[in-house]
Design a protein around this motif. Sequence first.
Motif, PDB file in Angstrom:
ATOM      1  N   GLN A  27       9.535   1.816  10.287  1.00  0.00           N
ATOM      2  CA  GLN A  27       9.971   3.203  10.367  1.00  0.00           C
ATOM      3  C   GLN A  27      10.177   3.854   8.993  1.00  0.00           C
ATOM      4  OE1 GLN A  27      11.222   0.892  12.422  1.00  0.00           O
ATOM      5  NE2 GLN A  27      10.910   1.643  14.483  1.00  0.00           N
ATOM      6  N   GLN A  28      10.624   3.088   8.024  1.00  0.00           N
ATOM      7  CA  GLN A  28      10.917   3.681   6.728  1.00  0.00           C
ATOM      8  C   GLN A  28       9.656   4.092   5.977  1.00  0.00           C
ATOM      9  OE1 GLN A  28      13.743   1.601   4.305  1.00  0.00           O
ATOM     10  NE2 GLN A  28      15.109   1.142   6.008  1.00  0.00           N
ATOM     11  N   LEU A  29       8.496   3.675   6.468  1.00  0.00           N
ATOM     12  CA  LEU A  29       7.238   4.090   5.843  1.00  0.00           C
ATOM     13  C   LEU A  29       6.693   5.372   6.464  1.00  0.00           C
ATOM     14  CD1 LEU A  29       5.389   0.649   5.564  1.00  0.00           C
ATOM     15  CD2 LEU A  29       6.958   1.716   3.942  1.00  0.00           C
ATOM     16  N   LEU A  30       7.281   5.808   7.574  1.00  0.00           N
ATOM     17  CA  LEU A  30       6.730   6.968   8.283  1.00  0.00           C
ATOM     18  C   LEU A  30       6.746   8.249   7.456  1.00  0.00           C
ATOM     19  CD1 LEU A  30       8.270   6.376  11.838  1.00  0.00           C
ATOM     20  CD2 LEU A  30       6.065   5.621  10.968  1.00  0.00           C
ATOM     21  N   PHE A  51       0.832  -1.198   0.000  1.00  0.00           N
ATOM     22  CA  PHE A  51       0.000   0.000   0.000  1.00  0.00           C
ATOM     23  C   PHE A  51       0.871   1.254   0.000  1.00  0.00           C
ATOM     24  CE2 PHE A  51      -3.559  -2.699   0.679  1.00  0.00           C
ATOM     25  CZ  PHE A  51      -4.699  -1.933   0.449  1.00  0.00           C
ATOM     26  N   ALA A  52       1.922   1.237   0.811  1.00  0.00           N
ATOM     27  CA  ALA A  52       2.816   2.395   0.859  1.00  0.00           C
ATOM     28  C   ALA A  52       3.517   2.606  -0.476  1.00  0.00           C
ATOM     29  CB  ALA A  52       3.841   2.209   1.976  1.00  0.00           C
ATOM     30  N   GLU A  53       3.944   1.515  -1.109  1.00  0.00           N
ATOM     31  CA  GLU A  53       4.622   1.631  -2.405  1.00  0.00           C
ATOM     32  C   GLU A  53       3.683   2.177  -3.471  1.00  0.00           C
ATOM     33  OE1 GLU A  53       5.730   0.653  -6.373  1.00  0.00           O
ATOM     34  OE2 GLU A  53       4.148  -0.430  -5.324  1.00  0.00           O
ATOM     35  N   THR A  54       2.433   1.721  -3.436  1.00  0.00           N
ATOM     36  CA  THR A  54       1.439   2.227  -4.399  1.00  0.00           C
ATOM     37  C   THR A  54       1.170   3.702  -4.162  1.00  0.00           C
ATOM     38  OG1 THR A  54       0.400   0.040  -4.532  1.00  0.00           O
ATOM     39  CG2 THR A  54      -0.912   1.931  -5.242  1.00  0.00           C
ATOM     40  N   LEU A  55       1.045   4.083  -2.905  1.00  0.00           N
ATOM     41  CA  LEU A  55       0.835   5.496  -2.587  1.00  0.00           C
ATOM     42  C   LEU A  55       2.004   6.337  -3.081  1.00  0.00           C
ATOM     43  CD1 LEU A  55      -0.835   7.657  -1.033  1.00  0.00           C
ATOM     44  CD2 LEU A  55       0.567   7.125   0.962  1.00  0.00           C
ATOM     45  N   VAL A 107      -2.495  10.208  11.675  1.00  0.00           N
ATOM     46  CA  VAL A 107      -1.545  10.198  12.800  1.00  0.00           C
ATOM     47  C   VAL A 107      -1.601   8.856  13.527  1.00  0.00           C
ATOM     48  CG1 VAL A 107      -1.064  11.213  15.051  1.00  0.00           C
ATOM     49  CG2 VAL A 107      -1.516  12.699  13.100  1.00  0.00           C
ATOM     50  N   SER A 108      -2.800   8.324  13.717  1.00  0.00           N
ATOM     51  CA  SER A 108      -2.939   7.029  14.395  1.00  0.00           C
ATOM     52  C   SER A 108      -2.292   5.917  13.584  1.00  0.00           C
ATOM     53  CB  SER A 108      -4.421   6.713  14.626  1.00  0.00           C
ATOM     54  OG  SER A 108      -5.014   7.668  15.472  1.00  0.00           O
ATOM     55  N   TYR A 109      -2.442   5.976  12.257  1.00  0.00           N
ATOM     56  CA  TYR A 109      -1.825   4.947  11.414  1.00  0.00           C
ATOM     57  C   TYR A 109      -0.304   5.079  11.425  1.00  0.00           C
ATOM     58  CZ  TYR A 109      -0.929   1.886   7.451  1.00  0.00           C
ATOM     59  OH  TYR A 109      -0.454   0.874   6.648  1.00  0.00           O
ATOM     60  N   VAL A 110       0.199   6.295  11.393  1.00  0.00           N
ATOM     61  CA  VAL A 110       1.646   6.507  11.478  1.00  0.00           C
ATOM     62  C   VAL A 110       2.173   5.978  12.809  1.00  0.00           C
ATOM     63  CG1 VAL A 110       3.445   8.268  11.625  1.00  0.00           C
ATOM     64  CG2 VAL A 110       1.659   8.464   9.891  1.00  0.00           C
ATOM     65  N   ASP A 111       1.427   6.209  13.877  1.00  0.00           N
ATOM     66  CA  ASP A 111       1.832   5.715  15.187  1.00  0.00           C
ATOM     67  C   ASP A 111       1.877   4.185  15.185  1.00  0.00           C
ATOM     68  OD1 ASP A 111       2.458   6.183  18.015  1.00  0.00           O
ATOM     69  OD2 ASP A 111       0.502   5.273  18.401  1.00  0.00           O
ATOM     70  N   TYR A 112       0.899   3.567  14.551  1.00  0.00           N
ATOM     71  CA  TYR A 112       0.900   2.107  14.445  1.00  0.00           C
ATOM     72  C   TYR A 112       2.119   1.617  13.654  1.00  0.00           C
ATOM     73  CZ  TYR A 112      -0.033  -2.260  11.982  1.00  0.00           C
ATOM     74  OH  TYR A 112       0.095  -3.492  11.417  1.00  0.00           O
ATOM     75  N   LEU A 113       2.442   2.265  12.550  1.00  0.00           N
ATOM     76  CA  LEU A 113       3.602   1.859  11.757  1.00  0.00           C
ATOM     77  C   LEU A 113       4.878   1.973  12.580  1.00  0.00           C
ATOM     78  CD1 LEU A 113       2.836   3.537   8.305  1.00  0.00           C
ATOM     79  CD2 LEU A 113       2.617   1.124   8.895  1.00  0.00           C
ATOM     80  N   GLY A 114       4.974   3.032  13.367  1.00  0.00           N
ATOM     81  CA  GLY A 114       6.152   3.192  14.207  1.00  0.00           C
ATOM     82  C   GLY A 114       6.264   2.093  15.245  1.00  0.00           C
TER      83      GLY A 114
END
Length: 965
Positions: free
Chosen positions: A565-568, A25-29, A553-560
């Motif tokens: 981290q490289q998706l942040l 999903f991050a790569e597609t974005l 922000v909640s999704y970024v917090d979950y990724l962290g």
Amino acid sequence: MGDVHRALHPLQATADRVGKQVEQFAETLDRLSVKKEHKPQKDCREALAIVQEYERIADDTVKRLKKYHEPERQERLKKNWRRRLRSSSGRSTPISIHEDGNEEEKLHSTLEDLQRWEQERQTWKLFGLMLQIEYPVQGSENPISDSAERLNRPRPIVEIHRYSTEQDVWQQFLAEDDSAWERHVIVDWLKMSAEGSGQDIDAVIEQLENGAERGSGLWSHGWLYSKEAIKGQKRLRSWPQALDPGSPGIDTSLVNADRTARLVTQLDPDAITRQGRSLEKQDVSFERATWLACWEFLRRGHSWESIRGWCQERVEVWRATSLRGDPRGPHSAGMEGNGSFHSSWQSRSLWRRMCAITAKEGGIDMFEKAVYGVLSGYLPSVESVCRTWDDFLFAHYNSYLLHQFEYYLQTKFPERLPSLLIEKHSIPDPEIMGGIPVLAGNELVEKLQKLDGIKEEARIPTKMLQGSLIAKKCCDFLCQFGAQLARAANCGGKSKLMVDIHGARFDTSLCANLDLSNHDFLRILTHIIFIFQDMGLCPDKGDRLYNLENVIVSYVDYLGKAGKQQLLPIYASRLSNNRSMECMGRQLPFILDASERTTIMKLMKQYGMNIKGILNMQLQMIILDTPPNPRNTGYYPTLSILDQPGTNPNAIRPVRSGFIGHDISGDEQDLLHGFEWYMLLDGHWKETMAIGTIMYKHLLRTRGLAAARELAKTVTFSNISLNKTHAILGRTIDVSRSRAASEDGSENLVDVRHSTRSRTSQLRRRRRSSSIRRTTTERDILLSHSSTFRDLENLFVALDAMERWKEVADQGDRQVNPSHARDWKVEMQHAHDDLVTAVEPLLHGWLQQPKDDAEATELEEIRVACLPEIILAYISALNFDGHALSRDVLLKSLNLAATIAAEESNLIGCFVAARRMSELVDSLAITSINILHAEEKGAKAGKKGKKSSGENSAIWTIKAPSPQQ
């Protein structure tokens, strides 16, 4: 927040299970969505490419998970089918997607994962369809690629004439009526969803055969058991023709096996309703199973040809014939017809009305009524067999659509309807169906959320999202979900990630009782928000924007937390400027790996983030998070190094053991990690020094001495200089070294291999000389900007030396072995030398280079809070060392007194301001007495020769003259 962030294991397991999809999903974005100035768009061309890529990811995941969990899912569905067939009403308990989660995991996934991804695939499909309805792609060219799915709305036909088929009228109806087109698309989507996530139709038929107590070889024999009973009666009566239901004794002789109901005397399809009689129990099950199969065909959107083929195999063609007449095709309206539609010019309106009467009053089974209800639009009969949220939505939208079509026919093409029908029935009200108002999308979704039997399913996150898309309230749903996240985050105390700006006053009915910890759902919502951003459909300011960004922000917090981290940066960069800095600033302190930090810095630069602002923001937030210390009596509390006074008034107060300590709080640790990021920031000398100064002041103010000591060890001024001077001066030098040493170092960097006196060599030397002078000037500027930072670093270096000295001093009392005592004395000498070196910078112009009057006042307060205690502790240490090492050490106390008394030192003012002048005088007086009374025991006498600085302890050696003198 530090403790919460470090509890990574549960979230790490979740991330491992769906890590590939998160990264896809991050790569597609990153590949398809470009952060830019978004303007409202009327065409979803670009957004559709992203949506369909997300749908493809979900579809690939479903296919992969089916390899492992489809057999288990089919087995469960078989059990549900058996319950449905045994049910006298034809209905079964609604099935929740939250199945028992205790199955053995296969490849870190469960059956629940498969069901969740199927629902996500349906959601992305629906989202793409709703985008194309609201913002259709303009032009005939394909917006993405040859393989992309595009919704093709029928184009208006030039003229509908008497020879046009009803399919042509249907196409014209969809082309002209926007609401009809929307309902048609949603009905088609519900059919595709049922086909994609339900039990395989062949497996359904197998279950039906078993439920009817006959194998596939006997299915074509129709009402087999009732037929045998009728034949038995005819043989018994020797009756050559059909049995007459009025024959004497037939009511008592022709009954079912349980002798509870009269059996039909004839086997035509209408016999049951016409005679008011029943069938054998097995044939009732056969009848229910047959109609249930027909219901499944219609519910899944199968064509009339497939229904006819199935009926032909079972010698039940009459059923297929009775179902023929629906003007809709098997797929979307953009597909060509395949001959299954009624080709006569006359409308099938009368046929639909007959189907409605059958659904309402005829039929022997609920599924038979439901089948005719689907074809006619009679809602109650379809609702009676609905089990799921999708089923009820299908029932309503299908009925609304056909009711709307009837209204269209009677108002636009009355000549195509039978005259008797027009005379007998008035034109239907398009807003009233069966005496009940037709519900709008949002009204229907709200109704289903309260409907008994499915209201729990309606609260599943993906169903609520699908409902908001259908109700065209997705943006409101996202805002309310963001408000719910903020409310939940602050319910147990003030959150550091988001503020509850509304409190309980804000309406969150669209997402009430929703599970806020579903990270997959957070991912879906986050990417939907980005698509709305790309189309310019999101609010650009105010509370609604803040609530929307709560989701991101909640999704970024979950990724962290999950170690991604490289998706942040890619997600944080899509936030508004201040929110982006806040969000990223909260994550940076927890990235500890050096290579990972370097990568994150490159990514933040790549995505155009304000790196300097982020680094400043993270430290500012951590400082603001630190609660005030209740022990503080002033802005800068007085250092506490000395022990409490003893009973002996002639003794100097000793240094307290462990006065710094080793406790570093989570926030303080985050602060230290946050400052380490400045080492990766090229240049920015002045800003780095300013931030470091702020940190030292903060830690001094909050009594974070252990953290400040750690900062002075890990991020030293010398290291900062070596890291940053190359970007500023073009060469790497240590500004903390003396000017001569620095210049020598600079010379060493110059190429001196050629010593000829040619003009080229002379010119090169001139350039070197000019470079050195320029470097010297710039070095002075760097030193000026860093003076306060260096002074504060020196403070904690001195405190650390003082505490280490005390640790060594405390070991002296425990040394009994002479060899150990000698080793201790050597170690004590080293500790003494380190202490003298560390304290010396504090005695000469310490914190006396403020940048303005305000800072001058603040620095003077720090001097008053720190210097008196440090100097008194230093005198105590010198007094101890004078006894433990040498009487010459005591002379340093007298030199210290001279330094304090010097006018340029401004040290006397600190003692006066701190009201500790009497302590200083007493300590120096006691030291002087100790010099006079010092004995050789415990302290080695120094050489009587003068030291390099001119001191000589022999002056204190007083001898009485001998009698001969």
